[in-house]
Design an enzyme around this catalytic site. Structure first.
Site, PDB file in Angstrom:
ATOM      1  N   SER A 196      14.283  57.616  36.876  1.00 58.79           N
ATOM      2  CA  SER A 196      16.037  58.155  37.564  1.00 58.79           C
ATOM      3  C   SER A 196      17.402  56.998  37.193  1.00 58.79           C
ATOM      4  CB  SER A 196      15.627  57.542  38.661  1.00 58.79           C
ATOM      5  OG  SER A 196      16.097  59.341  39.435  1.00 58.79           O
ATOM      6  N   SER A 197      17.716  57.251  36.722  1.00 53.96           N
ATOM      7  CA  SER A 197      19.094  56.478  36.364  1.00 53.96           C
ATOM      8  C   SER A 197      19.345  55.963  35.135  1.00 53.96           C
ATOM      9  CB  SER A 197      19.336  55.329  37.784  1.00 53.96           C
ATOM     10  OG  SER A 197      19.762  56.442  39.075  1.00 53.96           O
ATOM     11  N   ARG A 198      18.365  56.751  34.499  1.00 51.68           N
ATOM     12  CA  ARG A 198      18.696  55.646  32.856  1.00 51.68           C
ATOM     13  C   ARG A 198      17.545  54.343  32.742  1.00 51.68           C
ATOM     14  NH1 ARG A 198      19.042  60.876  32.434  1.00 51.68           N
ATOM     15  NH2 ARG A 198      21.500  61.239  31.014  1.00 51.68           N
ATOM     16  N   LEU A 199      16.970  54.309  34.287  1.00 53.20           N
ATOM     17  CA  LEU A 199      16.472  52.935  34.343  1.00 53.20           C
ATOM     18  C   LEU A 199      14.862  53.031  34.651  1.00 53.20           C
ATOM     19  CD1 LEU A 199      18.227  51.507  37.323  1.00 53.20           C
ATOM     20  CD2 LEU A 199      17.956  50.538  34.934  1.00 53.20           C
TER      21      LEU A 199
END
Ligand SMILES: Cc1cc2nc3c(=O)[nH]c(=O)nc-3n(C[C@H](O)[C@H](O)[C@H](O)COP(=O)(O)O)c2cc1C
Length: 226
Positions: A196-199
């Site tokens: 998620s969220s590019r993490l």
């Protein structure tokens, strides 16, 4: 400009304590998962498609997709024409990078290392397993060379079909001496798991010894930022 479609990579991720001491087990596991997904959900239609990057003597990189038709503890591999662009690049510079990418699974594996030719025995066994048309095609195509018309290519196919007719035997078409395979002897193997969220999680096995992908004493793991 059309609005950009974005979607969150809600993958399971990957944590250090799940990792085996050497990359092989996880490579095998993820490849098997992708192949199963091909049969199951059908949203990974070609799980063995692998991007392969090479750099020739002039420093210009080239990337193309091939099929990973070899996978063993010494590395992933593929078959091709030695006279192709990739073949000529590798002759000048054996350094190679390859990536398997399975977007619907939020997973990718990146391999970095040096290409080594597969043995004639392995190549012969594989060549004989290919359909007749593919074996003839290997002879007919001077891969990566210009050709004026498609008709020329088809004429070359017809002449090889006449020379070596389809007898139903695996030996009816000989192995071309300009055709073979490479295995990627890896220095790094990266497992990328979209989150998620590019993490995203990026866990990279870095070579510390001479062993193959299954050798526990030959690898350390490093987490890299997404
Ligand atoms: C899904 C897919 C699979 C391919 N599989 C192979 C392959 O296994 N071997 C191969 O030489 N080319 C394969 N190709 C063609 C290569 O992408 C490329 O066009 C060709 O190898 C010539 O590349 P080069 O000029 O950089 O050497 C495949 C292409 C696609 C899209």
């Amino acid at each position: 400009m059309q609005p950009i479609k974005r979607w969150d990579y809600a993958g399971e991720g990957l944590v250090e304590h799940e990792l085996p001491p050497a990359p092989w087990e996880l490579v095998d596991h993820w490849v098997q998962d992708a192949r199963a997904r091909q049969d199951d959900k059908g949203d990974v239609p070609e799980p063995d498609a692998i991007s392969v990057a090479t750099v020739g003597g002039d420093g210009q990189p080239h990337v193309r997709t091939v099929l990973m038709r070899y996978l063993a503890q010494d590395g992933p591999g593929f078959y091709t024409n030695f006279g192709s662009r990739k073949g000529l690049d590798l002759e000048q510079n054996p350094r190679i990078a390859a990536a398997l990418t399975w977007p619907p699974m939020y997973r990718a594996i990146r391999f970095t290392g040096v290409a080594q030719r597969l043995s004639t025995q392995i190549v012969t066994d594989y060549f004989r397993s290919r359909p007749y048309g593919s074996r003839i095609g290997a002879w007919a195509s001077h891969q990566s060379q210009p050709v004026t018309t498609r008709a020329q290519l088809e004429a070359a196919v017809a002449s090889y079909e006449e020379k070596w007719p389809d007898t139903g035997s695996v030996e009816d078409v000989p192995l071309p001496d300009f055709w073979g395979g490479y295995v990627v002897r890896c220095d790094e193997v990266e497992f990328w798991a979209g989150r998620s969220s590019r993490l995203h999680d990026r866990l990279v096995y870095v070579r510390t010894g001479d062993g193959d992908l299954a050798e526990p004493g030959s690898w350390r793991v490093e987490r890299r930022q997404p």
